[in-house]
Write a protein that holds these residues in place. Structure first.
Motif, PDB file in Angstrom:
ATOM      1  N   LEU A  14       0.767  -1.241   0.000  1.00 23.59           N
ATOM      2  CA  LEU A  14       0.000   0.000   0.000  1.00 23.59           C
ATOM      3  C   LEU A  14       0.802   1.299   0.000  1.00 23.59           C
ATOM      4  O   LEU A  14       0.317   2.310  -0.505  1.00 23.59           O
ATOM      5  CB  LEU A  14      -0.942   0.023   1.223  1.00 23.59           C
ATOM      6  CG  LEU A  14      -2.051  -1.007   1.250  1.00 23.59           C
ATOM      7  CD1 LEU A  14      -2.802  -0.920   2.578  1.00 23.59           C
ATOM      8  CD2 LEU A  14      -2.991  -0.821   0.081  1.00 23.59           C
ATOM      9  N   GLY A  19      -3.046   7.462  -1.468  1.00 22.18           N
ATOM     10  CA  GLY A  19      -3.849   7.200  -0.278  1.00 22.18           C
ATOM     11  C   GLY A  19      -3.456   5.930   0.457  1.00 22.18           C
ATOM     12  O   GLY A  19      -4.114   5.540   1.420  1.00 22.18           O
ATOM     13  N   GLY A  20      -2.384   5.306   0.031  1.00 20.48           N
ATOM     14  CA  GLY A  20      -1.980   4.020   0.603  1.00 20.48           C
ATOM     15  C   GLY A  20      -1.551   4.094   2.058  1.00 20.48           C
ATOM     16  O   GLY A  20      -1.901   3.217   2.848  1.00 20.48           O
ATOM     17  N   THR A  21      -0.792   5.140   2.419  1.00 20.57           N
ATOM     18  CA  THR A  21      -0.366   5.245   3.823  1.00 20.57           C
ATOM     19  C   THR A  21      -1.555   5.543   4.720  1.00 20.57           C
ATOM     20  O   THR A  21      -1.634   5.045   5.844  1.00 20.57           O
ATOM     21  CB  THR A  21       0.735   6.307   4.022  1.00 20.57           C
ATOM     22  OG1 THR A  21       0.234   7.590   3.652  1.00 20.57           O
ATOM     23  CG2 THR A  21       1.978   5.976   3.216  1.00 20.57           C
ATOM     24  N   TRP A  22      -2.509   6.327   4.223  1.00 21.70           N
ATOM     25  CA  TRP A  22      -3.726   6.604   4.992  1.00 21.70           C
ATOM     26  C   TRP A  22      -4.516   5.316   5.196  1.00 21.70           C
ATOM     27  O   TRP A  22      -4.959   5.011   6.306  1.00 21.70           O
ATOM     28  CB  TRP A  22      -4.578   7.649   4.262  1.00 21.70           C
ATOM     29  CG  TRP A  22      -5.863   7.942   4.976  1.00 21.70           C
ATOM     30  CD1 TRP A  22      -6.068   8.848   5.966  1.00 21.70           C
ATOM     31  CD2 TRP A  22      -7.117   7.281   4.769  1.00 21.70           C
ATOM     32  NE1 TRP A  22      -7.371   8.800   6.388  1.00 21.70           N
ATOM     33  CE2 TRP A  22      -8.038   7.855   5.664  1.00 21.70           C
ATOM     34  CE3 TRP A  22      -7.547   6.278   3.904  1.00 21.70           C
ATOM     35  CZ2 TRP A  22      -9.363   7.445   5.730  1.00 21.70           C
ATOM     36  CZ3 TRP A  22      -8.872   5.870   3.979  1.00 21.70           C
ATOM     37  CH2 TRP A  22      -9.756   6.461   4.882  1.00 21.70           C
ATOM     38  N   LEU A  23      -4.699   4.537   4.122  1.00 26.03           N
ATOM     39  CA  LEU A  23      -5.443   3.285   4.210  1.00 26.03           C
ATOM     40  C   LEU A  23      -4.741   2.309   5.150  1.00 26.03           C
ATOM     41  O   LEU A  23      -5.377   1.666   5.993  1.00 26.03           O
ATOM     42  CB  LEU A  23      -5.619   2.666   2.826  1.00 26.03           C
ATOM     43  CG  LEU A  23      -6.386   1.334   2.772  1.00 26.03           C
ATOM     44  CD1 LEU A  23      -7.786   1.494   3.371  1.00 26.03           C
ATOM     45  CD2 LEU A  23      -6.447   0.833   1.342  1.00 26.03           C
ATOM     46  N   SER A  25      -2.833   3.029   7.634  1.00 24.50           N
ATOM     47  CA  SER A  25      -3.023   3.536   8.994  1.00 24.50           C
ATOM     48  C   SER A  25      -4.396   3.164   9.532  1.00 24.50           C
ATOM     49  O   SER A  25      -4.547   2.786  10.697  1.00 24.50           O
ATOM     50  CB  SER A  25      -2.829   5.053   9.025  1.00 24.50           C
ATOM     51  OG  SER A  25      -1.530   5.401   8.588  1.00 24.50           O
ATOM     52  N   ARG A  26      -5.419   3.280   8.696  1.00 18.42           N
ATOM     53  CA  ARG A  26      -6.781   2.927   9.134  1.00 18.42           C
ATOM     54  C   ARG A  26      -6.901   1.421   9.372  1.00 18.42           C
ATOM     55  O   ARG A  26      -7.525   0.988  10.337  1.00 18.42           O
ATOM     56  CB  ARG A  26      -7.822   3.355   8.088  1.00 18.42           C
ATOM     57  CG  ARG A  26      -7.884   4.842   7.797  1.00 18.42           C
ATOM     58  CD  ARG A  26      -8.396   5.738   8.921  1.00 18.42           C
ATOM     59  NE  ARG A  26      -7.512   6.160   9.974  1.00 18.42           N
ATOM     60  CZ  ARG A  26      -6.482   7.023   9.892  1.00 18.42           C
ATOM     61  NH1 ARG A  26      -6.141   7.566   8.762  1.00 18.42           N
ATOM     62  NH2 ARG A  26      -5.779   7.334  10.954  1.00 18.42           N
ATOM     63  N   LEU A  27      -6.312   0.609   8.487  1.00 20.17           N
ATOM     64  CA  LEU A  27      -6.378  -0.845   8.655  1.00 20.17           C
ATOM     65  C   LEU A  27      -5.629  -1.284   9.914  1.00 20.17           C
ATOM     66  O   LEU A  27      -6.095  -2.164  10.645  1.00 20.17           O
ATOM     67  CB  LEU A  27      -5.809  -1.553   7.419  1.00 20.17           C
ATOM     68  CG  LEU A  27      -6.649  -1.419   6.145  1.00 20.17           C
ATOM     69  CD1 LEU A  27      -5.896  -1.976   4.947  1.00 20.17           C
ATOM     70  CD2 LEU A  27      -8.001  -2.085   6.311  1.00 20.17           C
ATOM     71  N   HIS A  41      -0.965   8.582  11.654  1.00 20.08           N
ATOM     72  CA  HIS A  41      -0.760   8.339  10.225  1.00 20.08           C
ATOM     73  C   HIS A  41       0.663   7.796  10.069  1.00 20.08           C
ATOM     74  O   HIS A  41       1.625   8.498  10.372  1.00 20.08           O
ATOM     75  CB  HIS A  41      -0.939   9.636   9.441  1.00 20.08           C
ATOM     76  CG  HIS A  41      -0.978   9.433   7.958  1.00 20.08           C
ATOM     77  ND1 HIS A  41      -1.772  10.190   7.138  1.00 20.08           N
ATOM     78  CD2 HIS A  41      -0.339   8.563   7.144  1.00 20.08           C
ATOM     79  CE1 HIS A  41      -1.595   9.807   5.888  1.00 20.08           C
ATOM     80  NE2 HIS A  41      -0.726   8.818   5.874  1.00 20.08           N
TER      81      HIS A  41
END
Length: 155
Positions: A14, A19-23, A25-27, A41
């Motif tokens: 990712l 937006g991969g680092t954001w995704l 972080s959410r996962l 983040h």
């Protein structure tokens, strides 16, 4: 596949996507629910190194209009863990047995936490390692330093 391997694999998949680092972080927040309470983040991640940011928002503030001490500690602990766990040699495991925080100034504005560590190359017996993370404000001033004591041993 170990949890560490899964984290590393997901990061590799990712981190360079829009937006991969954001995704990521959410996962990660879904896997480690308490750590997601400060909405960290993850910006950079590799074995032995992690760099995270945390936005200054109302949900992490205290009555002094600064970022709460425990939110800062939470950021430092997560940063040190993300640096340490993927760096563990195969067949090793670790757990935090002590945690300390030094606060240097009130934290206001967005924060950045960085941890760089080097666990032993091989772990045949139980050993302890202290892993530090520094948390800085937008001016680059150190707001806090955390120290997590890890007990490492064979799995």
């Amino acid at each position: 596949m170990t949890p560490s391997d899964r984290v590393s694999s997901l990061w590799r998949t990712l981190h360079d996507k829009p937006g991969g680092t954001w995704l990521f972080s959410r996962l990660l927040g879904r896997v480690i629910p308490y750590s997601s309470t400060t909405h960290p983040h993850i910006r950079e991640l590799r074995p032995g190194y992690a760099r995270l940011t945390m936005k200054d928002r109302r949900s992490v503030r205290n009555h002094l209009n600064s970022i709460h001490a425990i939110a800062i500690a939470n950021l430092g602990e997560l940063t040190s863990g993300l640096a340490m766990v993927p760096a563990l040699p195969p067949g090793a495991r670790g757990i935090v047995t002590a945690f300390a925080v030094e606060y240097f100034k009130k934290a206001r504005g967005n924060l950045e936490a960085v941890c760089s560590c080097q666990p032993p190359a091989a772990i045949g017996v139980t050993t302890e390692v202290v892993v530090q993370a520094e948390i800085r404000d937008e001016a680059g001033d150190i707001v806090a330093r955390t120290a997590a004591t890890w007990r490492l041993g064979p799995a």
